[in-house]
Design a protein around this motif. Structure first.
Motif, PDB file in Angstrom:
ATOM      1  N   THR A 183     100.105 -98.912  74.753  1.00 35.72           N
ATOM      2  CA  THR A 183      99.671 -99.877  73.734  1.00 35.72           C
ATOM      3  C   THR A 183      99.284 -99.195  72.418  1.00 35.72           C
ATOM      4  O   THR A 183      98.688 -99.823  71.544  1.00 35.72           O
ATOM      5  N   ARG A 186      97.740-100.853  68.908  1.00 39.27           N
ATOM      6  CA  ARG A 186      96.495-100.437  68.265  1.00 39.27           C
ATOM      7  C   ARG A 186      96.751-100.029  66.817  1.00 39.27           C
ATOM      8  O   ARG A 186      95.987-100.367  65.918  1.00 39.27           O
ATOM      9  N   TYR A 198      96.891-105.487  77.642  1.00 40.76           N
ATOM     10  CA  TYR A 198      95.914-105.722  76.579  1.00 40.76           C
ATOM     11  C   TYR A 198      95.186-107.022  76.905  1.00 40.76           C
ATOM     12  O   TYR A 198      95.690-107.859  77.660  1.00 40.76           O
ATOM     13  N   PRO A 214      88.709 -98.158  72.262  1.00 34.98           N
ATOM     14  CA  PRO A 214      89.944 -98.939  72.319  1.00 34.98           C
ATOM     15  C   PRO A 214      90.176 -99.689  73.625  1.00 34.98           C
ATOM     16  O   PRO A 214      90.768-100.765  73.612  1.00 34.98           O
ATOM     17  N   LEU A 215      89.724 -99.121  74.739  1.00 33.82           N
ATOM     18  CA  LEU A 215      90.057 -99.685  76.044  1.00 33.82           C
ATOM     19  C   LEU A 215      88.864-100.341  76.719  1.00 33.82           C
ATOM     20  O   LEU A 215      87.741 -99.840  76.636  1.00 33.82           O
ATOM     21  N   GLN A 260      93.785-102.494  76.605  1.00 39.95           N
ATOM     22  CA  GLN A 260      93.576-102.488  75.159  1.00 39.95           C
ATOM     23  C   GLN A 260      92.725-103.668  74.692  1.00 39.95           C
ATOM     24  O   GLN A 260      92.991-104.816  75.031  1.00 39.95           O
TER      25      GLN A 260
END
Length: 311
Positions: free
Chosen positions: A11, A15, A210, A227-228, A233
């Motif tokens: 991903t 991002r 995501y 981010p995660l 995501q």
């Protein structure tokens, strides 16, 4: 294949896109008049790095052909599924400008088409809106998804499946079947299953790459610190206007731009539902707001280190 589905697709591109658009294109009465070139030009002007586009929703009309759907529902070609393949045209035109296309589909058969009852062996309790899932729905809807996925291949970078609600009978095996179908055309396609608007920004099931991230009319309740989220995501989706598809604006420019910058700085992704006309034009006020956001994001230091928007 089943074991691979537990591995997340990459991903990083999502991002890096920073923010994108979500287009509810649901009335296909003028699909022949949809101006792909103008639409894509407008997307570029907003600075969006990705676009979600609805294949169809509750009416049972879809903006692309699908022979499998027609066969199960008993429709002739062009009767419910458009003969024009709008997603294919959009995917090619967006790709030329460095922008990714993701497609929206409901997890269940069209809620407002009574033919779904027999075609997918489903029913509705009294007062319910959606059909309750069945093994027939799982298997046949997966076939329908796979026809589109195979046709588009890597031209489509992801899918957003709506209505993955437990009270609709949605289960992990249904998500697995849909994930396998969606990745049949592009194994690296990223997937989200929308569980509930109040569920929070976190993964709904193991087959998500995501977070669906649907928020009902507000931005800024949650800002990512990384981010995660549980390996998935971080992503938020809500509307610019007073509701989905409405052409007004509800936030001040500076407020929304600051929110986007904070999300990007934390490694998150933001998607804006933008009002889209039958011919593919965006609401003017919302376009102006996105111009402001694009300028603000480009001037932010977070942009230079984390995000590459299309030129």
């Amino acid at each position: 294949m089943e074991q691979l589905l537990h591995q997340k697709s990459d991903t990083h591109w999502f991002r890096r896109s920073g923010y994108g658009l979500f287009c509810h294109y649901l009335d296909h009465s003028r699909i022949k008049d949809f101006d792909v070139t103008r639409f894509v030009d407008n997307v570029v002007q907003t600075g969006a790095g990705h676009v979600f586009f609805t294949l169809g929703q509750n009416s049972g009309y879809f903006c692309a052909p699908n022979a499998t759907y027609d066969r199960y529902m008993g429709y002739q070609a062009g009767e419910r599924c458009a003969e024009r393949d709008l997603p294919m045209e959009l995917a090619g035109a967006l790709m030329e400008r460095g922008i990714r296309l993701l497609l929206y589909l409901p997890c269940g058969a069209p809620a407002n088409d009574e033919k779904s009852r027999k075609a997918f062996d489903v029913d509705k309790p009294a007062g319910a809106f959606d059909w309750i899932a069945s093994p027939t729905l799982r298997d046949r809807w997966a076939e329908i998804i796979e026809e589109w996925a195979q046709r588009y291949g890597d031209k489509v970078s992801g899918w957003w499946f709506d209505g993955w609600f437990e009270n609709n009978g949605m289960t992990e095996d249904i998500a697995q079947a849909y994930a396998k179908a969606a990745k049949a055309g592009n194994p690296e396609a990223i997937l989200a299953f929308n569980r509930n608007i109040e569920y929070g920004i976190r993964p709904s099931c193991v087959y998500e790459d995501y977070c669906a991230g649907e928020r009902f009319g507000y931005f800024a309740y949650e800002i990512p610190t990384q981010p995660l989220v549980h390996g998935t995501q971080w992503h938020v989706l809500s509307f610019l206007g007073s509701f989905w598809g409405k052409p007004d604006i509800r936030y001040q420019n500076a407020y929304l731009a600051n929110y986007v910058k904070q999300c990007m700085a934390g490694g998150g992704v933001v998607s804006f539902d933008i009002a889209t006309s039958l011919t593919g034009e965006f609401a003017p006020e919302q376009m102006c707001q996105l111009y402001y956001i694009r300028k603000a994001v480009r001037e932010a230091s977070a942009f230079t280190t984390q995000t590459v928007l299309p030129t």
